[in-house]
Design a protein around this motif. Structure first.
Motif, short mmCIF file in Angstrom:
data_model
loop_
_atom_site.label_atom_id
_atom_site.label_comp_id
_atom_site.label_asym_id
_atom_site.label_seq_id
_atom_site.Cartn_x
_atom_site.Cartn_y
_atom_site.Cartn_z
N PRO A 5 0.96 -8.79 -86.45
CA PRO A 5 1.64 -8.74 -87.74
C PRO A 5 1.63 -7.33 -88.33
N VAL A 6 2.73 -6.97 -88.95
CA VAL A 6 2.82 -5.66 -89.59
C VAL A 6 1.79 -5.56 -90.72
N SER A 7 1.50 -6.67 -91.36
CA SER A 7 0.48 -6.67 -92.42
C SER A 7 -0.88 -6.29 -91.86
N ASP A 8 -1.21 -6.73 -90.65
CA ASP A 8 -2.47 -6.35 -90.01
C ASP A 8 -2.48 -4.86 -89.67
N LEU A 9 -1.36 -4.35 -89.18
CA LEU A 9 -1.25 -2.93 -88.87
C LEU A 9 -1.39 -2.08 -90.13
N SER A 10 -0.85 -2.60 -91.23
CA SER A 10 -0.94 -1.87 -92.49
C SER A 10 -2.39 -1.67 -92.91
N VAL A 11 -3.20 -2.70 -92.72
CA VAL A 11 -4.62 -2.60 -93.04
C VAL A 11 -5.31 -1.64 -92.07
N ARG A 12 -5.01 -1.78 -90.79
CA ARG A 12 -5.68 -0.98 -89.75
C ARG A 12 -5.41 0.52 -89.94
N PHE A 13 -4.15 0.86 -90.24
CA PHE A 13 -3.77 2.27 -90.32
C PHE A 13 -3.69 2.80 -91.75
N GLY A 14 -3.99 1.94 -92.73
CA GLY A 14 -3.95 2.39 -94.11
C GLY A 14 -2.57 2.71 -94.62
N TRP A 15 -1.56 1.98 -94.11
CA TRP A 15 -0.19 2.21 -94.57
C TRP A 15 -0.04 1.74 -96.01
N LEU A 16 0.48 2.59 -96.85
CA LEU A 16 0.70 2.25 -98.26
C LEU A 16 2.12 1.74 -98.45
N THR A 17 2.29 0.85 -99.38
CA THR A 17 3.62 0.33 -99.68
C THR A 17 4.10 0.86 -101.02
N THR A 18 5.42 0.91 -101.18
CA THR A 18 6.02 1.38 -102.42
C THR A 18 6.16 0.20 -103.39
#
Length: 216
Positions: free
Chosen positions: A54-67
C-alpha cells in the motif's frame, strides 16, 4: 517557471511503482518537485493490485508528507465526481501540472480555473526529463532488482511497454530495440492552458493539444 515547480501526482500514478519511482527519481535533475495529498494516497491504495505494498505503508516507511486537502471541490462540476477532490488538492498545493493516467477525467474549464494543466506521466517525462535525470532514474529503478530487467539498459528497453514516449526520446542513449507498447496510447494526453514546456498560460487552450505552445 519557478525552480523547482510543483507537480501533483494523481492516485492512478501513485499506484504504479515504476511510474512513481521514475517521477520521484528524476525530479531533482529535471527542476520539479512531486507532491500529493492524503486523498490521492487513499485512492491509490484502492487502485493497487493484489500483493502490492500500500502507498500508505510506503508513506510511513519513507516519511512522505502529504499536501493539505483543498476546499470547495464540488465547484468543479464538469470534472468526474471522484476526481474533483484531487483537482482541489492539486490547486491548493500550488502545482502547475497534474500528472494523471486519465486526463479526460478533468474538464478543461476546471483546469483553466485552477491554472493547472493535466498531462500523462509518459508525456510529462518525455518533455521534462533531461538525459541525466533519465539515466539516474533507471539506476534507481534497477538498484535492488534481482530479476530482469535489472540493469538500466534492460529497464530502458522494457519501458517501451509502459512509457514509449519517454523511452523513445532517449533511444539514442542505449541503442537497444524497445519493447512494443503494452496498451494503446490514451486519446487525451494533455489538457489545460499552461504550456508543458515553458509553463506559461495561453489564451487558446485548444491549441495546446500536444502540451506545447506556439512559442515553444
Amino acid at each position: 517557471m519557478p525552480d523547482p515547480f510543483l507537480i501533483f501526482l494523481d492516485a492512478n500514478v501513485l499506484a504504479k511503482p515504476v511510474t512513481r519511482t521514475l517521477l520521484l527519481a528524476g525530479a531533482e535533475k529535471s527542476g520539479y518537485r512531486p507532491v500529493w495529498s492524503e486523498t490521492a494516497v487513499i485512492q491509490a491504495d484502492r487502485h493497487l493490485g493484489s500483493g502490492r505494498t500500500p502507498v500508505s505503508d510506503l508513506s510511513v516507511r519513507f516519511g512522505w508528507l502529504t499536501t493539505p486537502a483543498g476546499a470547495g471541490a464540488d465547484r468543479f462540476s464538469a470534472t468526474t465526481p471522484e476526481d474533483r477532490q484531487i483537482l482541489a488538492d492539486a490547486h491548493t498545493a500550488g502545482a502547475l501540472f497534474l500528472i494523471t493516467e486519465n486526463v479526460d477525467d478533468f474538464a478543461t474549464v476546471n483546469l483553466v480555473e485552477c491554472g493547472l494543466s493535466a498531462v500523462t506521466a509518459d508525456l510529462f517525462m518525455a518533455a521534462r526529463f533531461s538525459a541525466t535525470a533519465y539515466q539516474e532514474a533507471l539506476t534507481v529503478l534497477t538498484a535492488h532488482r534481482v530479476r530482469p530487467p535489472d540493469t538500466p539498459a534492460e529497464m530502458h528497453r522494457a519501458l517501451g511497454r509502459q512509457h514509449p514516449r519517454l523511452a523513445s526520446r532517449y533511444a539514442h542513449v542505449f541503442r537497444s530495440q524497445l519493447q512494443a507498447p503494452a496498451h494503446p496510447e490514451p486519446k487525451f494526453l494533455f489538457r489545460g492552458d499552461r504550456c508543458l514546456y515553458c509553463g506559461q498560460r495561453q489564451d487558446s487552450p485548444p491549441g495546446l493539444e500536444s502540451g506545447r505552445c506556439d512559442s515553444c
